[in-house]
Design an enzyme around this catalytic site. Structure first.
Site, PDB file in Angstrom:
ATOM      1  N   LYS A  56      38.586 -13.933  39.520  1.00 33.31           N
ATOM      2  CA  LYS A  56      38.826 -13.896  40.960  1.00 33.31           C
ATOM      3  C   LYS A  56      39.798 -15.018  41.373  1.00 33.31           C
ATOM      4  CE  LYS A  56      35.687 -10.682  41.393  1.00 33.31           C
ATOM      5  NZ  LYS A  56      35.625  -9.441  40.847  1.00 33.31           N
TER       6      LYS A  56
HETATM    7  C1  LIG Z   1      33.989  -8.846  41.087  1.00 32.21           C
HETATM    8  C2  LIG Z   1      33.535  -7.923  42.142  1.00 32.21           C
HETATM    9  C3  LIG Z   1      32.196  -7.845  42.564  1.00 32.21           C
HETATM   10  C4  LIG Z   1      31.067  -8.525  41.847  1.00 32.21           C
HETATM   11  O1  LIG Z   1      31.204  -9.878  41.674  1.00 32.21           O
HETATM   12  P1  LIG Z   1      30.525 -10.556  40.387  1.00 32.21           P
HETATM   13  O2  LIG Z   1      30.735 -12.017  40.638  1.00 32.21           O
HETATM   14  O3  LIG Z   1      31.261 -10.050  39.187  1.00 32.21           O
HETATM   15  O4  LIG Z   1      29.089 -10.173  40.381  1.00 32.21           O
HETATM   16  C5  LIG Z   1      31.883  -7.028  43.632  1.00 32.21           C
HETATM   17  N1  LIG Z   1      32.815  -6.303  44.251  1.00 32.21           N
HETATM   18  C6  LIG Z   1      34.101  -6.334  43.874  1.00 32.21           C
HETATM   19  C7  LIG Z   1      35.104  -5.508  44.646  1.00 32.21           C
HETATM   20  C8  LIG Z   1      34.517  -7.119  42.807  1.00 32.21           C
HETATM   21  O5  LIG Z   1      35.794  -7.121  42.419  1.00 32.21           O
END
Ligand SMILES: *Cc1c(COP(=O)(O)O)cnc(C)c1O
Length: 379
Positions: A189
């Site tokens: 992210k």
């Molecule tokens: C990465 C992601 C999540 C979940 O986050 P995690 O930290 O991996 O649990 C939820 N929604 C979207 C759109 C994502 O890209």
């Protein structure tokens, strides 16, 4: 401490370390306390200050943030949550984890985000919440339907996993005051804690509920617990706190976030320029002026052949995402979504991470052009 750089376009996404993360993790390790600690609480305060919000609640993942936000809103069996099918499966699993029902809706093919119109059309008497996904980092502005939702008691809980740092108008995503916002700090992210997530609650009570849900239903703070012979388990709760080790990584990432912000905008604009001359390629618009882009996604014809060609030539393309209403796990809630089904056959995610240079972007664009020619010829 140095880290090996990932200098090519063979990865679709990759974390980017600024350097001091290693030392910060070592300090956390040597502290001997790996749970929710002062390091986690400092991270919460720093994030809140950065976003311009009164409070932030750190948790173990973005999925945990969504799950807690839905639970804190009292959403459970019999309740419907309006959600785009075009999202990571984690969004839907958070809804099903509450025993609630996902009501899948379409997205705008230009942005891959929901529109206020489609949200309102999907409202039923069972609707309790809307869960817009800030696809690619783009803010979803539902202010036009805010009153209509509020009249029906429908809450907005944002999946801002892609959108840390992006703006919604003049304030950062999370600071609008109209929604509960959930971020992910997973490995790929905009900002990473290794693993982690965060909730921007709406109000003091919502924050208290979220804090108790993330810590097994215990209501005392860490400081209160360490000074007492007992604690109070006031209700349902989960093991969802953010460890000091992850918070230590996040703190360093936050201190360097302006670098992420400018690098990601620059890279996305380089793609936009490089892809503009290509016939048949439509760039999904993240609103780069206001966003910290998280993905670079195009829609192309003959997507599967283009994907294979690029993979064979060492380009780390991906697909974000296979539509959820077509997944076996969510078949019970399937409804026909022709636009999303078409988009699901067209989307292609190009390599996008902070190790890439404009030369990599040029290289990917020229190979994409070749891939389209080859794919068309083998039609
Ligand atoms: C990465 C992601 C999540 C979940 O986050 P995690 O930290 O991996 O649990 C939820 N929604 C979207 C759109 C994502 O890209």
């Amino acid at each position: 401490m140095t880290f090996p750089a990932i200098l090519d376009a063979s990865r679709n996404a990759s974390p980017f370390l600024y350097g001091p993360e290693g030392q910060a993790v070592l300090r956390a390790l040597h502290s001997g306390q790996y749970g929710h600690t002062e390091i986690t609480e400092q991270f919460e305060r720093d994030i809140a200050q950065f976003l311009g919000v009164p409070d932030a609640v750190a948790v173990a993942s973005g999925t945990a943030a969504l799950h807690i936000a839905l639970l804190a809103a009292g959403i459970g069996p019999g309740d419907e949550v309006i959600v785009p099918s075009m999202t990571f499966c984690a969004t839907i699993q958070a809804i099903t984890a509450c025993g609630a029902t996902p009501r899948f809706i379409e997205v705008d093919p230009g942005t891959l985000c929901v529109t206020g119109h489609d949200v309102l059309e999907a409202v039923t008497p069972a609707t309790r919440a809307v869960l817009p996904v800030l696809y690619g980092g783009r803010a979803v502005d539902l202010s036009g339907i805010h009153d209509a939702l509020a009249e029906r008691g429908i809450l907005v809980i944002e999946d801002a996993a892609h959108a840390f740092g992006s703006f919604n108008g003049t304030t950062r995503v999370g600071a609008s005051g109209h929604a509960t916002t959930c971020f992910s700090f997973g490995p790929i992210k905009n900002l990473t804690c290794g693993q982690g997530g965060l909730i921007i609650p709406r109000g003091v009570e919502a924050a208290k509920t979220a804090r108790s849900l993330r810590l097994l239903g215990v209501i005392e703070s860490a400081a209160e617990r360490s000074a007492a012979t007992s604690y109070t388990v006031a209700g349902f709760g989960l093991r969802y706190q953010m460890s000091s080790i992850n918070a230590a990584i996040g703190s360093v990432q936050l201190a360097n976030f302006t670098t992420a912000e400018s690098a990601r905008k620059k890279l996305w604009r380089a793609y936009k320029a490089a892809l503009a001359p290509l016939d048949g390629v439509t760039l999904v618009d993240v609103d780069v002026e206001h966003s910290v882009p998280s993905l670079c996604v195009v829609r192309v014809p003959w997507r599967d052949r283009v994907f294979d060609f690029l993979r064979e030539h060492g380009v780390g393309v991906g697909v974000h995402y296979p539509p959820n209403h077509l997944q076996p796990a969510f078949a019970r809630w399937h409804r026909p979504l022709p636009a999303t089904e078409a988009i699901g056959q067209q989307i292609l995610t190009l390599p996008f991470h902070q190790h890439l240079t404009e030369e990599h972007v040029q290289h990917v664009a020229s190979l994409l052009e070749k891939a389209l020619t080859v794919a068309e010829a083998s039609r």
